[in-house]
Design an enzyme around this catalytic site. Structure first.
Site, mmCIF file in Angstrom:
data_model
loop_
_atom_site.group_PDB
_atom_site.id
_atom_site.type_symbol
_atom_site.label_atom_id
_atom_site.label_comp_id
_atom_site.label_asym_id
_atom_site.label_seq_id
_atom_site.Cartn_x
_atom_site.Cartn_y
_atom_site.Cartn_z
ATOM 1 N N LEU A 1 48.278 59.368 -11.636
ATOM 2 C CA LEU A 1 49.432 59.722 -12.455
ATOM 3 C C LEU A 1 49.309 61.207 -12.781
ATOM 4 O O LEU A 1 48.211 61.716 -12.957
ATOM 5 C CB LEU A 1 49.461 58.910 -13.755
ATOM 6 N N ASP A 2 50.440 61.890 -12.877
ATOM 7 C CA ASP A 2 50.408 63.293 -13.275
ATOM 8 C C ASP A 2 49.780 63.422 -14.652
ATOM 9 O O ASP A 2 49.783 62.484 -15.453
ATOM 10 C CB ASP A 2 51.827 63.865 -13.315
ATOM 11 N N LYS A 3 49.278 64.603 -14.937
ATOM 12 C CA LYS A 3 48.613 64.861 -16.216
ATOM 13 C C LYS A 3 49.454 64.401 -17.402
ATOM 14 O O LYS A 3 48.962 63.736 -18.315
ATOM 15 C CB LYS A 3 48.300 66.351 -16.343
#
Length: 336
Positions: free
Chosen positions: A159-161
């Protein structure tokens, strides 16, 4: 080539070609006729083959290389047959990245084969430039030393940050191989809730399918591209309207492929950039300054037991507050 005293330890989780250096080590080298006229970084890559060229370039920039007694800092410097020098193999942020760190992890499910966690916004999944520590990978290594025996500490998707929500991590090599295959075969169900700008118009159900690749105008972004002109891969997402308001909309997104930034790119492409997603045309709103994306549902067949599992993660407080600010109503059953 002579080797002076020093210690080198290879990190099993390091990227291919990277070696973690436990202590500084000084090596002496001599340039043979076969390397005459080569760039210094290329010559070093031949003389010290167990280290990646990018790592050696960093050492050059740091002043850790001398040639004929003179400090060398330019990778493009040409070497001559008979040149002699030294290189000090110093630790770099990358070489120290794969270390255990005590990071709290919200475990939703755990057994001997896998771990499902609820990742908070702001937590980076894997070490990368700008974030060589404090990542999910570091936390996994601290949680259980067995993760060190798996590639990427068992991480099979990311997942993106600034995206919150559910992730599955393998705890055994068998589970990792099966999960990777299942994701590739689209046998893992991943659904997200996204808060976006502008009122949703038209059909409440919409399927978006096109080609995604690097944005030819900005290499830091992904984009929908013309496959005839730019490299890319098929990307497919289904969107369902959950709630609508004058300021924006809440939609459920179902991934059918797993391209980088896929939901963010597709939402921007159809005219609804995510709240807080400034990279793709969104802006902070309703108190949200991070991209308003939450992986709320994860479903799969357990790779070892064959039992079906479906996990749900409630919306985090910042998104529920934003919904309330915009007058959008959401019940947990709306997203199922």
């Amino acid at each position: 080539m002579e080797l002076s005293r020093g210690i080198i330890s290879t990190d099993p989780l390091a990227e291919e070609g990277d070696v973690a250096v436990a202590e500084a080590e000084s090596r002496e080298f001599a340039v043979g006729a076969a390397l005459h006229g080569q760039r210094l970084d290329r010559a070093l890559a031949e003389l010290v083959p167990e280290f990646s060229r990018s790592y050696l370039q960093q050492l050059l920039e740091a002043g850790a290389v001398t040639v004929n007694g003179v400090q060398a800092t330019r990778s493009s410097q040409k070497v001559k047959a008979g040149d002699r020098g030294t290189i000090e193999l110093r630790p770099t942020p990358q070489s120290q990245a794969f270390k255990p760190e005590a990071i709290p992890l919200d475990a939703v499910f755990e057994d001997e084969h896998l771990l499902v966690i609820h990742k908070p916004a702001g937590l980076v999944v894997h070490p990368a430039p700008g974030n060589w520590s404090g990542t999910l990978l570091n936390g996994l290594l601290a949680r259980d030393a067995a993760f060190a025996q798996l590639p990427r500490a068992g991480i099979v998707h990311r997942l993106d940050k600034d995206t919150s929500g559910l992730m599955v991590v393998a705890r055994s090599r068998f589970a990792m191989d099966r999960l990777v295959a299942m994701i590739a075969a689209r046998e893992v169900s991943r659904q997200y809730l996204a808060l976006a700008h502008r009122t949703w118009e038209g059909a409440a159900h919409r399927h978006v399918e096109n080609t995604m690749g690097r944005d030819p105008r900005n290499r830091l972004r992904m984009a929908v591209v013309d496959r005839e002109r730019h490299p890319g891969k098929p990307a497919a997402t289904t969107f369902d309207l959950v709630a609508n308001a004058e300021a924006g909309c809440l939609v459920r997104a179902t991934l059918h492929t797993g391209r980088t930034h896929q939901i963010r790119v597709h939402m921007a492409h159809i005219g609804h950039p995510l709240v807080g997603d400034e990279l793709y045309g969104g802006a902070p709103a309703a108190g949200l300054h991070r991209q308003a994306l939450h992986a709320f549902r994860l479903g799969f067949v357990h790779p070892a037991t064959a039992a079906g599992h479906v996990f749900h993660a409630p919306l985090p407080r910042d998104i529920t507050d934003a919904l309330q600010g915009w007058g959008l109503r959401y019940n947990e059953t709306d997203g199922s």
